[in-house]
Structures are given as structure tokens and as C-alpha cells.
Write an enzyme that holds these catalytic residues in place. Sequence first.
Site, mmCIF file in Angstrom:
data_model
loop_
_atom_site.group_PDB
_atom_site.id
_atom_site.type_symbol
_atom_site.label_atom_id
_atom_site.label_comp_id
_atom_site.label_asym_id
_atom_site.label_seq_id
_atom_site.Cartn_x
_atom_site.Cartn_y
_atom_site.Cartn_z
ATOM 1 N N GLY A 42 0.822 -1.265 0.074
ATOM 2 C CA GLY A 42 -0.066 -0.204 -0.296
ATOM 3 C C GLY A 42 0.861 1.261 -0.176
ATOM 4 O O GLY A 42 -0.042 2.776 0.212
ATOM 5 N N GLU A 76 4.048 -6.468 0.943
ATOM 6 C CA GLU A 76 3.023 -6.950 0.240
ATOM 7 C C GLU A 76 3.265 -5.891 -0.776
ATOM 8 O O GLU A 76 2.037 -5.586 -1.725
ATOM 9 C CB GLU A 76 2.469 -7.698 0.500
ATOM 10 C CG GLU A 76 1.912 -9.022 0.982
ATOM 11 C CD GLU A 76 1.217 -9.118 1.733
ATOM 12 O OE1 GLU A 76 -0.534 -8.581 1.221
ATOM 13 O OE2 GLU A 76 0.654 -10.217 1.945
ATOM 14 N N PRO A 77 4.298 -5.252 -1.234
ATOM 15 C CA PRO A 77 4.371 -4.222 -2.052
ATOM 16 C C PRO A 77 3.712 -4.523 -3.547
ATOM 17 O O PRO A 77 4.928 -5.675 -3.926
ATOM 18 C CB PRO A 77 5.543 -3.585 -2.191
ATOM 19 C CG PRO A 77 6.841 -4.376 -1.254
ATOM 20 C CD PRO A 77 5.948 -5.007 -0.867
ATOM 21 N N GLY A 78 2.645 -3.494 -3.896
ATOM 22 C CA GLY A 78 2.727 -3.468 -5.971
ATOM 23 C C GLY A 78 2.861 -2.325 -6.446
ATOM 24 O O GLY A 78 4.299 -2.128 -6.577
ATOM 25 N N ARG A 79 2.821 -1.112 -5.875
ATOM 26 C CA ARG A 79 2.745 -0.101 -6.322
ATOM 27 C C ARG A 79 3.641 0.208 -6.538
ATOM 28 O O ARG A 79 4.804 0.980 -7.629
ATOM 29 C CB ARG A 79 1.414 0.935 -6.699
ATOM 30 C CG ARG A 79 1.110 1.930 -7.084
ATOM 31 C CD ARG A 79 0.036 3.053 -6.348
ATOM 32 N NE ARG A 79 -0.582 2.475 -6.220
ATOM 33 C CZ ARG A 79 -1.855 2.484 -6.738
ATOM 34 N NH1 ARG A 79 -2.061 3.830 -7.645
ATOM 35 N NH2 ARG A 79 -2.688 2.356 -5.738
ATOM 36 N N ARG A 136 -6.988 3.875 -14.928
ATOM 37 C CA ARG A 136 -7.110 4.081 -13.544
ATOM 38 C C ARG A 136 -8.218 5.562 -13.589
ATOM 39 O O ARG A 136 -8.240 6.428 -12.716
ATOM 40 C CB ARG A 136 -5.932 4.583 -12.822
ATOM 41 C CG ARG A 136 -4.646 3.381 -13.188
ATOM 42 C CD ARG A 136 -3.983 3.303 -12.167
ATOM 43 N NE ARG A 136 -4.146 3.775 -10.848
ATOM 44 C CZ ARG A 136 -3.731 4.951 -10.304
ATOM 45 N NH1 ARG A 136 -3.353 5.726 -11.222
ATOM 46 N NH2 ARG A 136 -4.497 4.732 -9.345
ATOM 47 N N CYS A 189 -15.452 5.130 -26.818
ATOM 48 C CA CYS A 189 -16.885 5.960 -27.557
ATOM 49 C C CYS A 189 -17.615 6.637 -25.484
ATOM 50 O O CYS A 189 -18.746 5.548 -25.933
ATOM 51 C CB CYS A 189 -17.547 5.491 -28.495
ATOM 52 S SG CYS A 189 -16.748 5.268 -29.341
ATOM 53 N N GLU A 190 -17.178 6.958 -24.914
ATOM 54 C CA GLU A 190 -17.207 7.372 -23.785
ATOM 55 C C GLU A 190 -16.690 8.753 -23.532
ATOM 56 O O GLU A 190 -15.314 9.083 -23.299
ATOM 57 C CB GLU A 190 -17.193 6.165 -22.679
ATOM 58 C CG GLU A 190 -17.186 5.140 -22.954
ATOM 59 C CD GLU A 190 -17.460 4.034 -21.338
ATOM 60 O OE1 GLU A 190 -17.790 5.381 -20.382
ATOM 61 O OE2 GLU A 190 -17.326 3.280 -21.681
ATOM 62 N N TYR A 230 -0.994 -1.526 -12.287
ATOM 63 C CA TYR A 230 -2.334 -1.340 -12.263
ATOM 64 C C TYR A 230 -2.413 -0.683 -13.675
ATOM 65 O O TYR A 230 -3.963 0.155 -13.917
ATOM 66 C CB TYR A 230 -3.337 -0.114 -11.370
ATOM 67 C CG TYR A 230 -2.895 -1.001 -9.900
ATOM 68 C CD1 TYR A 230 -3.351 -2.892 -9.320
ATOM 69 C CD2 TYR A 230 -1.944 -0.394 -9.123
ATOM 70 C CE1 TYR A 230 -2.970 -3.107 -8.486
ATOM 71 C CE2 TYR A 230 -1.287 -0.900 -7.681
ATOM 72 C CZ TYR A 230 -2.153 -2.841 -7.597
ATOM 73 O OH TYR A 230 -2.007 -3.635 -6.170
#
Length: 421
Positions: free
Chosen positions: A239, A275-278, A314, A346-347, A375
Site C-alpha cells: 500500500g 506486499e508492495p505492488g505499486r 485508472r 466512445c465514452e 495497475y
Amino acid sequence: MDHFNYVDGWLHAEEVSLSRIAAEVGTPVYVYSTATLTRHFRLFQQALNWTDHLVCFAVKANSNIAVLKLLGDLGAGMDIVSAGEYARARAAGVPGERIVFSGVGKTETEMRMALEGGIRQFNVESEPELEVLSRVAVSMGVEVPIAVRVNPDVDARTHEKIATGKSENKFGIPIARAREVYANAARLPGIKVVGLDMHIGSQLTDLEPYRQAYAKMADLTRALRADGHQITRLDMGGGLGIPYRRDNNAPPLPIEYGQVIRDAVGDLGCEIEIEPGRNIAGNAGILLSSVIYLKEGEGRDFLILDAAMNDLIRPAMYSAHHDIVPVREAAPGTDVAPYDVVGPVCETGDTFQKGTQLPTLAPADLVALRSAGAYGAVMASEYNSRPLVPEVLVNGDQFAVIRARPTLEEMLGRDTIPEWL
Ligand code: LLP
């Protein structure tokens, strides 16, 4: 710090010009830096060098097998949440004894797969899960090391969609019930209690929520030991946030985070897992894209890119900011103008940024969306039938395509028309 810098007026990934990658692989494409991934992983190793530890990369942040192999070869463990992530970690050569299984909804099939292939520990998130795991373990004649994920009811002060440590979130078991659940776990056959687990959220930019959660973890560890449990591992979750804006105050560093862990639980003699990811992958990647059109709107100009929300969700999903920079460096004093940077989907939500100041760009010019290594590709989809975005890994002066762009035939080939149609 990352390894995406201008060299002779062109943005490079390490020593490779992004314009070369665009010419050879096409755009949009994710580009990752080996040096940055390595550096960030080592910062976490150093932050915990005061004790036995295992840095388990959160595979959900970037699950390309080449990235996992790079980190695994440096000694990383893996935090996984599905059979697919388990298979990826194993395909990357990571041994089972370095893989931790997290997640709120593990199925029996997933449990069996991990127990057959080898697993370090399950982070159990509910009592029904504990019972199923016990049954599966007994049927296989094995004993499973477990930690229980406890929800400390702490506000992580992050985006509501990625906060996990409040009591209203679906994660973990309520801290008030922890002792009872551990007592049940100790009685179940096939289950071996080894630790305690927490994860309070993602993109934390303040250490205070960690202090609060880890203080509760230390108290609970003492209480569980007094109850007779062998708590030898503490999984502190992931986190830690990253700077998404170059000009912004940077979040705390891994070394400061490591000190918070040490202050809270350093005297308990436990092996520490994180548990680092980012923080490892986020700033180790960019999304490289080409301008398709410039379009004059009513009181605003649109820069239409060939990357879209399906490639990087994101901004649409969390209103997240990714710095957008031209690959050709603007000379000092170049005029800039505000653009709404959008994709072709198309949004209206397919908007990366509004009113971004950029130098004049023309069709075929390249831009990089920074901080996209975590991510990013993992959350990509084929929405609007756009083939999945490819990935490239740079190492010094070399690069390799680590996931090819699917052809239209490959994409269409997965569908079948029933014979009765
Ligand atoms: N451990 C567990 C149990 C997790 O659920 C997560 C992330 C991590 C570790 C890694 O957290 P990190 O160090 O990467 O912050 N898609 C969102 C982020 C979702 C995070 C989910 N869990 C985003 O793009 O911001």
C-alpha cells in the site's frame, strides 16, 4: 526516482529512445524499466534489513511473467490472489515457498492447486474459508501454514475504492473477533497457525494509518501468544503510495516505512513479510502513445491519442492523475497550450486529463503517460474491440517485447459461432 529521462531531446527508457520502441513495436505500448524495478525492490529489502524478511511483490500490480522473473531472481516472494497469478509466479520460476496466497474468495480448486504446487502460507480472510481450507488440506494429507487477515478498522486516508482496512470493507475478519477465530483455527485439522496479516489499503501517502494498524497488530500478536499460538510471521500488507505528480510532495520512502514497522513490531522477533505492488512497479513503467488528431472544440482543444481507457483505466475509474509528457522534449521557452487529452473510445470518461499544458503537438507525435507500471496493463481490456496493449521491457541499451500485441485474428479467434446459428 525512475529511469525515464530526456537524452539529446528525446525521452528515453534507460538508454533506449522511446521513439525507437514506437517505431519498432507500434503504439500504444507499455514500457518498463529493469533498473527502476530493481532499484525499487532493493529499497524495500534495505528498509527491512534489520530483521528476517520476505518482500512479496503484489502480482496484481503487474503480472507480466518477465517482470515477475526479474523480481523473483532478485529474491522477491510473490503475493497472489488467484490461480492465474499463482501460475504466473510459478512460470516466472518463483518457488512455492516464496508465494503467499491472499484474497477474499479463494476457491477449493485454487487451494488445491497451490497446495499441490507448493505454497508458503495462506492469508485466510473468513471462517468459512478456514473450514474449506482445513477440509482440502486433510483430503490431501497436508498441513497448511496460515495467517489470518485481520481488519483493524483504520482509515487509510486514500481513495475510497482502494481503502480496505475499515470495518465496512469486505476484507479480513473484524479485529474484535480475532482471538476467537484463532482459537477455532488452532482446533481445525490440517491448519497450522504461523502468523498474522493486515493490509489496510493502497496508495497511502501518510504513515499514520500504518502506525495505528501496526500498533493494533503488535497488541494482538501479544494476546495471541498469551493464548498459546505460535505467531512467527507478521504480514504487514502493501500500500505505500508513489508520487504521481512530479511537482508534488513525495510520499514517505520505503526506508521510513520500514522504520514504522520496526518501531511497532520490531521487538516481537517475528519474520516480517510485506506486499508492495505499486511502489515497486508504478514509476517503473510508462504508457507510450501517439497523437491521432488535434481537434478544436468549443472553447477547448482535444488531443486525441491512440491509447484509451481500455488500456489505462485508472483516470476513468479513480479520477487518477498520470503526468503526460511529450517524447520530443520541448525547447525552453516553447509556447504551451491547454489540451483535453482523450482516447478514441466512445465514452466521455475516456479522458486522461483536462486542460493539460502541452507544447504544440501534431498527429503522429509521441507522448508518454507516466507512472503507469502498476495497475496499468493488468487492468486493460479489449473494450471497443481494441486488442490488448503490448508490453516492452528495457534493460540498459536493449529492449524486448514481453507481451506481443495480439492480431485481430487472434482476438477474434477466441469467439466461436455455435453450429446451430
Ligand atoms: N496486498 C493486498 C492484500 C492487496 O489487496 C494489495 C492491493 C496489495 C498488497 C498491494 O498494494 P499496493 O502496494 O500496490 O498499493 N487498482 C487500484 C489499486 C488496487 C489495490 C488492490 N490491492 C489502483 O489502480 O489504484
